[in-house]
Design a protein around this motif. Structure first.
Motif, short mmCIF file in Angstrom:
data_model
loop_
_atom_site.label_atom_id
_atom_site.label_comp_id
_atom_site.label_asym_id
_atom_site.label_seq_id
_atom_site.Cartn_x
_atom_site.Cartn_y
_atom_site.Cartn_z
N ILE A 83 2.41 1.73 -3.43
CA ILE A 83 1.39 2.24 -4.36
C ILE A 83 1.19 3.75 -4.12
CG2 ILE A 83 -1.09 2.19 -4.91
CD1 ILE A 83 -0.95 -0.86 -4.41
N LEU A 140 1.69 -3.59 -6.29
CA LEU A 140 0.67 -4.64 -6.48
C LEU A 140 1.27 -6.02 -6.24
CD1 LEU A 140 -1.22 -3.40 -9.68
CD2 LEU A 140 -1.93 -3.16 -7.31
N VAL A 198 -6.77 -2.82 0.04
CA VAL A 198 -5.53 -2.20 -0.44
C VAL A 198 -5.59 -2.01 -1.96
CG1 VAL A 198 -3.03 -2.55 -0.68
CG2 VAL A 198 -4.15 -3.12 1.46
N LEU A 199 -6.15 -3.00 -2.66
CA LEU A 199 -6.24 -2.91 -4.12
C LEU A 199 -7.24 -1.83 -4.54
CD1 LEU A 199 -6.02 -6.69 -5.00
CD2 LEU A 199 -4.31 -4.95 -5.45
N PHE A 217 4.64 13.60 -12.29
CA PHE A 217 4.64 13.17 -13.69
C PHE A 217 5.33 14.26 -14.51
CE2 PHE A 217 3.34 10.51 -17.04
CZ PHE A 217 2.97 11.30 -18.13
N GLY A 223 -5.42 1.23 -4.41
CA GLY A 223 -4.59 1.26 -5.61
C GLY A 223 -5.38 1.70 -6.82
N LEU A 224 -6.61 1.20 -6.94
CA LEU A 224 -7.47 1.55 -8.07
C LEU A 224 -7.78 3.04 -8.07
CD1 LEU A 224 -9.00 0.20 -10.45
CD2 LEU A 224 -11.00 0.09 -8.97
N ARG A 275 -3.94 8.77 -10.84
CA ARG A 275 -2.81 9.68 -10.65
C ARG A 275 -1.56 9.19 -11.38
NH1 ARG A 275 -3.39 13.15 -6.12
NH2 ARG A 275 -1.14 13.39 -6.20
N MET A 276 -1.73 8.21 -12.30
CA MET A 276 -0.59 7.68 -13.01
C MET A 276 -0.23 8.53 -14.22
SD MET A 276 0.17 5.22 -11.13
CE MET A 276 1.50 4.57 -12.06
N GLY A 277 -0.84 9.68 -14.36
CA GLY A 277 -0.49 10.58 -15.46
C GLY A 277 -1.55 10.65 -16.52
N ALA A 315 0.84 -1.21 0.00
CA ALA A 315 0.00 0.00 0.00
C ALA A 315 0.87 1.25 0.00
CB ALA A 315 -0.92 -0.01 1.23
N LEU A 361 -4.33 -3.53 -14.39
CA LEU A 361 -3.43 -4.33 -13.56
C LEU A 361 -4.01 -4.56 -12.18
CD1 LEU A 361 -0.70 -5.52 -14.24
CD2 LEU A 361 0.40 -3.56 -13.18
N VAL A 362 -4.63 -3.50 -11.61
CA VAL A 362 -5.25 -3.64 -10.29
C VAL A 362 -6.40 -4.64 -10.36
CG1 VAL A 362 -6.63 -2.46 -8.54
CG2 VAL A 362 -4.62 -1.34 -9.46
N PHE A 402 4.33 1.31 -9.17
CA PHE A 402 2.94 0.92 -8.91
C PHE A 402 2.79 -0.60 -9.02
CE2 PHE A 402 -1.46 2.06 -8.44
CZ PHE A 402 -2.19 1.13 -9.16
N ALA A 460 1.90 6.89 -6.64
CA ALA A 460 0.87 7.87 -7.00
C ALA A 460 1.39 9.30 -6.88
CB ALA A 460 -0.36 7.69 -6.12
N LEU A 505 -1.49 5.04 -19.47
CA LEU A 505 -0.86 4.52 -18.25
C LEU A 505 -1.91 4.30 -17.15
CD1 LEU A 505 2.55 6.40 -17.93
CD2 LEU A 505 2.18 3.97 -18.25
N ALA A 537 -2.83 0.80 -15.50
CA ALA A 537 -2.75 0.65 -14.03
C ALA A 537 -4.06 0.09 -13.49
CB ALA A 537 -2.43 2.00 -13.38
N LYS A 589 6.69 5.60 -12.54
CA LYS A 589 5.49 5.53 -11.68
C LYS A 589 4.81 4.17 -11.87
CE LYS A 589 2.47 9.10 -11.62
NZ LYS A 589 2.29 9.78 -10.34
N PHE A 590 4.69 3.76 -13.16
CA PHE A 590 4.00 2.51 -13.47
C PHE A 590 4.74 1.32 -12.88
CE2 PHE A 590 0.77 0.25 -15.68
CZ PHE A 590 1.34 -0.92 -16.12
N PHE A 629 -5.88 5.28 -6.86
CA PHE A 629 -4.65 6.00 -7.19
C PHE A 629 -4.25 5.84 -8.66
CE2 PHE A 629 -4.01 7.83 -3.38
CZ PHE A 629 -3.42 7.12 -2.34
N SER A 630 -4.90 4.92 -9.37
CA SER A 630 -4.49 4.66 -10.75
C SER A 630 -4.73 5.89 -11.63
CB SER A 630 -5.22 3.45 -11.33
OG SER A 630 -6.61 3.69 -11.36
#
Lengths: 278, 276
Positions: free
Chosen positions: A19, A44, B15-16, A27, B19-20, B25-27, A16, B38-39, A40, A23, B31, B35, A36-37, B22-23
């Protein structure tokens, strides 16, 4: 707290956090986006590994260290015979675990019982299964009987009967000759019958384990538990159980003792012949 | 699924979910989509692992051709279903299968009329089954006596919970299926409580069979083992036993049981979902 639970929580919380770090990486271009990827994805993966730790803790460290097709989980022998000869000992982390084996001599066949006796026997087995609060493993082993010594004795008796016949022929004593021939014929038939196919034997035993910081400690506790179990088995089944010692333990533990070498050679020869004929 | 499994799965999914969220915020763009995918895949993997980890993990190792050495002199094959040992040029292949006797008995709503007859026939059926087996095999029953009071409390707690659910569902008399299902569960629990009150000691048990086959090569031994396990299924059929081949982590655990028995009930539960 259970160390395994701590490990699982550590991996998941670590995942966590990673991740979260991914975040908040700024960027500032495609390379940063890729970074970042990747971070990330590592987060996971941490979560997945943490979840897998519930059952696969024993695999994770060896796989990560060795990274080969053949993973060695342990390069030690799984056990050794205790110096007292009455149990086997293995090591788990810093502790010793001693396992004692108890023979349960049951020589009665249910085909010789009436309905009431069978019901009583089944009820005894039900009580036997719940005799201990600690885990006990009750086992029935069907293995090929080693008849080599017995067959050797029969061959010696055949030799003796042949000598007897020869002596009787030399003395011209017809009565003795007929008697010797009868004996020889009997032993030869027994040899043919006993040696023609394998015989199986059924052995019933119980096993119980105990742990200790030192080897003698684990052995003492295992023997104590075994004695208590023997008392329980004796009072329920009305038999006299005994601790299995020495090489007899190997017959219950090692696969190569389930079938004698002579039987193995015969079976392999038969299979090869069968294969050639086909 | 047991309570521990629920907790771990829920924790991982929470937790996932973070993560989802936050995905995004991957740009942005591709991407973020990758993300999120993947989650989602990770969440699906967690759920699949929870229900069938031994199948998935064994399949993964089998595909990659991974073998294991659980102890010196032993090897677990790539299919993760056999323990091999080589002694003097002869290969010994050992396989395990679950063998829960009379599993259906514990799930019946009412006591069956012929239970007494089955108990009387059981020793004879066992002997007849064993007589028909012409190769080495072992039948193991790992049992641990449980606290009568703890079990009674657990069963009473579950019954109270189902009765509460039933009272809520009965207010809506249209949902007959839910009512029947809850009544069935209550009957099963009541029967278990009657058995405990009647003096039957509750036990946690694991039953399995182990058989060893020989061969001049690994393949020959494994093929012979397959034949023996099929023969065992036929021989033990009169005992109402359903043999299910043990693979993966459970195979490793049963292999270790050959040398060390679990030290307490909690350790046994940690390895398997108990059969009874």
């Amino acid at each position: 707290m259970n160390p395994k639970v701590l490990l699982i929580m550590a991996f998941m919380l670590g995942g966590a956090i990673i991740i979260g770090i991914a975040a908040y990486i700024p960027f500032a271009g495609p390379l940063f986006g890729l970074l970042k990827f990747i971070v990330f994805s590592m987060g996971l993966l941490c979560v997945l590994v943490g979840f897998s730790c519930r059952y696969y803790t024993y695999l994770i460290a060896p796989i990560l260290k060795q990274r080969k097709r053949h993973i060695v989980l342990s390069d030690q022998v799984p056990y050794w015979l205790a110096s007292t000869g009455d149990c086997i000992v293995s090591k788990r982390a810093e502790d010793f675990i001693a396992t004692a084996y108890i023979n349960i001599p049951i020589y009665v066949s249910s085909s010789e019982m009436n309905d009431e006796e069978r019901e009583r026997f089944a009820s005894q087995i039900s009580r036997l299964v719940g005799v201990s609060r600690e885990p006990v493993r009750f086992s029935s082993v069907l293995r090929v009987m080693d008849k080599d010594d017995y067959l050797k004795k029969i061959k010696e008796l055949i030799g003796a009967a042949e000598n007897e016949e020869n002596v009787a022929v030399q003395k011209n004593d017809q009565v003795q000759v007929e008697r010797a021939k009868g004996k020889l014929s009997m032993w030869k038939k027994i040899l043919d019958h006993v040696g023609s196919k394998s015989s199986m034997e059924l052995v019933t035993f119980a096993s119980v384990s105990a742990t200790g910081g030192k080897e003698y400690e684990a052995i003492t506790i295992a023997q104590q538990q075994a004695k208590e179990l023997m008392n329980g088995i004796g009072s329920i089944l009305g038999v006299t159980p005994s601790i299995i010692v020495g090489s007899e333990i190997l017959k219950l533990v090692e696969p190569e003792y389930l079938i004698p070498l002579s039987t193995i050679s015969e079976e392999i020869t038969k299979k090869i012949e069968h294969g050639v004929v086909e | 699924m047991d309570e521990e499994g629920i907790v771990y799965t829920a924790f991982a999914l929470v937790v996932l979910m973070i993560g989802l969220s936050f995905s995004a915020r991957m740009g942005g763009g591709i991407l973020s989509i990758f993300a999120a995918l993947l989650v989602t895949m990770t969440a699906c993997t967690v759920v699949i692992l929870n229900f069938a980890d031994y199948i998935v993990v064994s399949l993964g190792f089998s595909t990659l051709g991974v073998t294991f050495q659980p102890a010196l002199g032993y090897k677990i094959n790539r299919q993760q279903n056999t323990v091999l040992k080589e002694v003097g040029g002869i290969y010994y292949a050992t396989g395990y299968a679950t063998a829960n006797l009379f599993a259906f008995e514990f799930k019946q709503e009412i006591e069956q009329q012929d239970t007494g007859a089955k108990i009387m026939e059981a020793p004879l059926r066992w002997e007849l089954a064993v007589t028909n087996i012409k190769f080495p095999f072992k039948y193991h029953l790992l049992s641990s006596g449980l606290s009568v009071q703890d079990i009674r409390d657990e069963l009473e707690g579950k019954r109270s919970y189902y009765e509460y659910q039933l009272s809520k569902v009965m207010q809506d008399a249209k949902d007959n299926m839910a009512i029947q299902e809850l009544q069935r569960k209550i009957n099963v629990l009541q029967r278990k409580m009657d058995r405990v009150s009647g003096g039957e000691k509750p036990i946690g048990s694991i039953m399995y069979v182990e058989t060893t086959a020989i061969g001049v090569s690994e393949k020959a031994a494994i093929d012979e083992l397959e034949r023996q396990i099929s023969a065992l299924q036929i021989a033990l059929n009169p005992m109402n036993v359903d043999l299910v081949r043990v693979i993966g982590r459970e195979l490793y655990t049963l292999f270790r049981f050959s040398f060390t028995i679990p030290l307490n009930y909690e350790e046994t539960r940690g390895y398997f979902d108990l059969q009874s």
